[in-house]
Design a protein around this motif. Structure first.
Motif, PDB file in Angstrom:
ATOM      1  N   MET A   1     -29.299 -33.918  20.027  1.00  0.00           N
ATOM      2  CA  MET A   1     -27.887 -34.078  19.735  1.00  0.00           C
ATOM      3  C   MET A   1     -27.587 -33.372  18.412  1.00  0.00           C
ATOM      4  N   HIS A   2     -26.686 -32.426  18.454  1.00  0.00           N
ATOM      5  CA  HIS A   2     -26.284 -31.677  17.270  1.00  0.00           C
ATOM      6  C   HIS A   2     -24.783 -31.838  17.039  1.00  0.00           C
ATOM      7  N   ILE A   3     -24.398 -31.900  15.779  1.00  0.00           N
ATOM      8  CA  ILE A   3     -22.985 -31.997  15.420  1.00  0.00           C
ATOM      9  C   ILE A   3     -22.386 -30.592  15.460  1.00  0.00           C
ATOM     10  N   ILE A   4     -21.279 -30.459  16.201  1.00  0.00           N
ATOM     11  CA  ILE A   4     -20.634 -29.150  16.292  1.00  0.00           C
ATOM     12  C   ILE A   4     -19.385 -29.055  15.416  1.00  0.00           C
ATOM     13  N   SER A   5     -18.759 -30.184  15.126  1.00  0.00           N
ATOM     14  CA  SER A   5     -17.609 -30.161  14.221  1.00  0.00           C
ATOM     15  C   SER A   5     -17.375 -31.562  13.668  1.00  0.00           C
ATOM     16  N   LEU A   6     -16.708 -31.602  12.527  1.00  0.00           N
ATOM     17  CA  LEU A   6     -16.362 -32.865  11.884  1.00  0.00           C
ATOM     18  C   LEU A   6     -14.872 -32.862  11.606  1.00  0.00           C
ATOM     19  N   THR A   7     -14.221 -33.958  11.946  1.00  0.00           N
ATOM     20  CA  THR A   7     -12.789 -34.102  11.724  1.00  0.00           C
ATOM     21  C   THR A   7     -12.579 -35.202  10.698  1.00  0.00           C
ATOM     22  N   ILE A   8     -11.769 -34.925   9.690  1.00  0.00           N
ATOM     23  CA  ILE A   8     -11.479 -35.879   8.626  1.00  0.00           C
ATOM     24  C   ILE A   8     -10.069 -36.412   8.867  1.00  0.00           C
ATOM     25  N   LYS A   9      -9.959 -37.757   8.931  1.00  0.00           N
ATOM     26  CA  LYS A   9      -8.666 -38.379   9.220  1.00  0.00           C
ATOM     27  C   LYS A   9      -8.365 -39.484   8.216  1.00  0.00           C
ATOM     28  N   GLN A  10      -7.078 -39.672   7.971  1.00  0.00           N
ATOM     29  CA  GLN A  10      -6.628 -40.784   7.135  1.00  0.00           C
ATOM     30  C   GLN A  10      -5.317 -41.290   7.695  1.00  0.00           C
ATOM     31  N   ALA A  11      -5.233 -42.586   7.876  1.00  0.00           N
ATOM     32  CA  ALA A  11      -4.024 -43.230   8.400  1.00  0.00           C
ATOM     33  C   ALA A  11      -3.580 -42.607   9.722  1.00  0.00           C
ATOM     34  N   GLY A  12      -4.548 -42.247  10.578  1.00  0.00           N
ATOM     35  CA  GLY A  12      -4.241 -41.716  11.890  1.00  0.00           C
ATOM     36  C   GLY A  12      -3.887 -40.235  11.932  1.00  0.00           C
ATOM     37  N   GLN A  13      -3.851 -39.569  10.784  1.00  0.00           N
ATOM     38  CA  GLN A  13      -3.503 -38.154  10.737  1.00  0.00           C
ATOM     39  C   GLN A  13      -4.724 -37.321  10.358  1.00  0.00           C
ATOM     40  N   THR A  14      -4.901 -36.208  11.030  1.00  0.00           N
ATOM     41  CA  THR A  14      -5.990 -35.305  10.695  1.00  0.00           C
ATOM     42  C   THR A  14      -5.647 -34.585   9.394  1.00  0.00           C
ATOM     43  N   ILE A  15      -6.567 -34.650   8.433  1.00  0.00           N
ATOM     44  CA  ILE A  15      -6.325 -33.990   7.148  1.00  0.00           C
ATOM     45  C   ILE A  15      -7.279 -32.827   6.922  1.00  0.00           C
ATOM     46  N   GLY A  16      -8.241 -32.632   7.844  1.00  0.00           N
ATOM     47  CA  GLY A  16      -9.143 -31.496   7.710  1.00  0.00           C
ATOM     48  C   GLY A  16     -10.201 -31.444   8.795  1.00  0.00           C
ATOM     49  N   ASN A  17     -10.822 -30.276   8.933  1.00  0.00           N
ATOM     50  CA  ASN A  17     -11.922 -30.043   9.872  1.00  0.00           C
ATOM     51  C   ASN A  17     -12.947 -29.151   9.181  1.00  0.00           C
ATOM     52  N   THR A  18     -14.217 -29.363   9.520  1.00  0.00           N
ATOM     53  CA  THR A  18     -15.271 -28.525   8.972  1.00  0.00           C
ATOM     54  C   THR A  18     -16.509 -28.631   9.851  1.00  0.00           C
ATOM     55  N   PRO A  19     -17.343 -27.607   9.880  1.00  0.00           N
ATOM     56  CA  PRO A  19     -18.618 -27.704  10.585  1.00  0.00           C
ATOM     57  C   PRO A  19     -19.742 -28.167   9.651  1.00  0.00           C
ATOM     58  N   ILE A  20     -19.422 -28.389   8.365  1.00  0.00           N
ATOM     59  CA  ILE A  20     -20.431 -28.715   7.358  1.00  0.00           C
ATOM     60  C   ILE A  20     -20.353 -30.201   6.989  1.00  0.00           C
ATOM     61  N   ARG A  21     -21.434 -30.940   7.294  1.00  0.00           N
ATOM     62  CA  ARG A  21     -21.447 -32.388   7.082  1.00  0.00           C
ATOM     63  C   ARG A  21     -21.230 -32.766   5.614  1.00  0.00           C
ATOM     64  N   GLU A  22     -21.923 -32.125   4.703  1.00  0.00           N
ATOM     65  CA  GLU A  22     -21.806 -32.457   3.283  1.00  0.00           C
ATOM     66  C   GLU A  22     -20.384 -32.247   2.772  1.00  0.00           C
ATOM     67  N   GLN A  23     -19.737 -31.212   3.270  1.00  0.00           N
ATOM     68  CA  GLN A  23     -18.361 -30.933   2.865  1.00  0.00           C
ATOM     69  C   GLN A  23     -17.429 -32.044   3.351  1.00  0.00           C
ATOM     70  N   ALA A  24     -17.622 -32.508   4.572  1.00  0.00           N
ATOM     71  CA  ALA A  24     -16.785 -33.579   5.129  1.00  0.00           C
ATOM     72  C   ALA A  24     -16.976 -34.878   4.358  1.00  0.00           C
ATOM     73  N   VAL A  25     -18.225 -35.211   4.047  1.00  0.00           N
ATOM     74  CA  VAL A  25     -18.519 -36.450   3.318  1.00  0.00           C
ATOM     75  C   VAL A  25     -17.919 -36.397   1.914  1.00  0.00           C
ATOM     76  N   TRP A  26     -18.124 -35.277   1.212  1.00  0.00           N
ATOM     77  CA  TRP A  26     -17.584 -35.130  -0.134  1.00  0.00           C
ATOM     78  C   TRP A  26     -16.060 -35.253  -0.128  1.00  0.00           C
TER      79      TRP A  26
END
Length: 66
Positions: free
Chosen positions: A1-26
């Motif tokens: 199982m590999h991660i292909i994309s990460l979606t960042i959401k707040q209050a039900g709205q998408t605020i960003g997307n990235t393929p890089i896990r560390e970037q999404a967490v930060w």
């Protein structure tokens, strides 16, 4: 199982997307602390599964498998 994309959401709205896990967490941790609202990061895997992590303003996190 590999991660292909990460979606960042707040209050039900998408605020960003990235393929890089560390970037999404930060970004999620910084946004949660800045706004004092939880931020969700949803990892979309090549198997079709999603893994969601909620980052809270106090620095805590909670992992949810879907």
């Amino acid at each position: 199982m590999h991660i292909i994309s990460l979606t960042i959401k707040q209050a039900g709205q998408t605020i960003g997307n990235t393929p890089i896990r560390e970037q999404a967490v930060w970004a999620a941790k910084a946004r949660a602390q800045q706004t004092q609202l939880p931020v969700n990061v949803v990892a979309n895997c090549d198997s079709g599964k999603q893994i969601e992590v909620i980052f809270y303003p106090d620095g805590a996190s909670e992992r949810i498998r879907k």
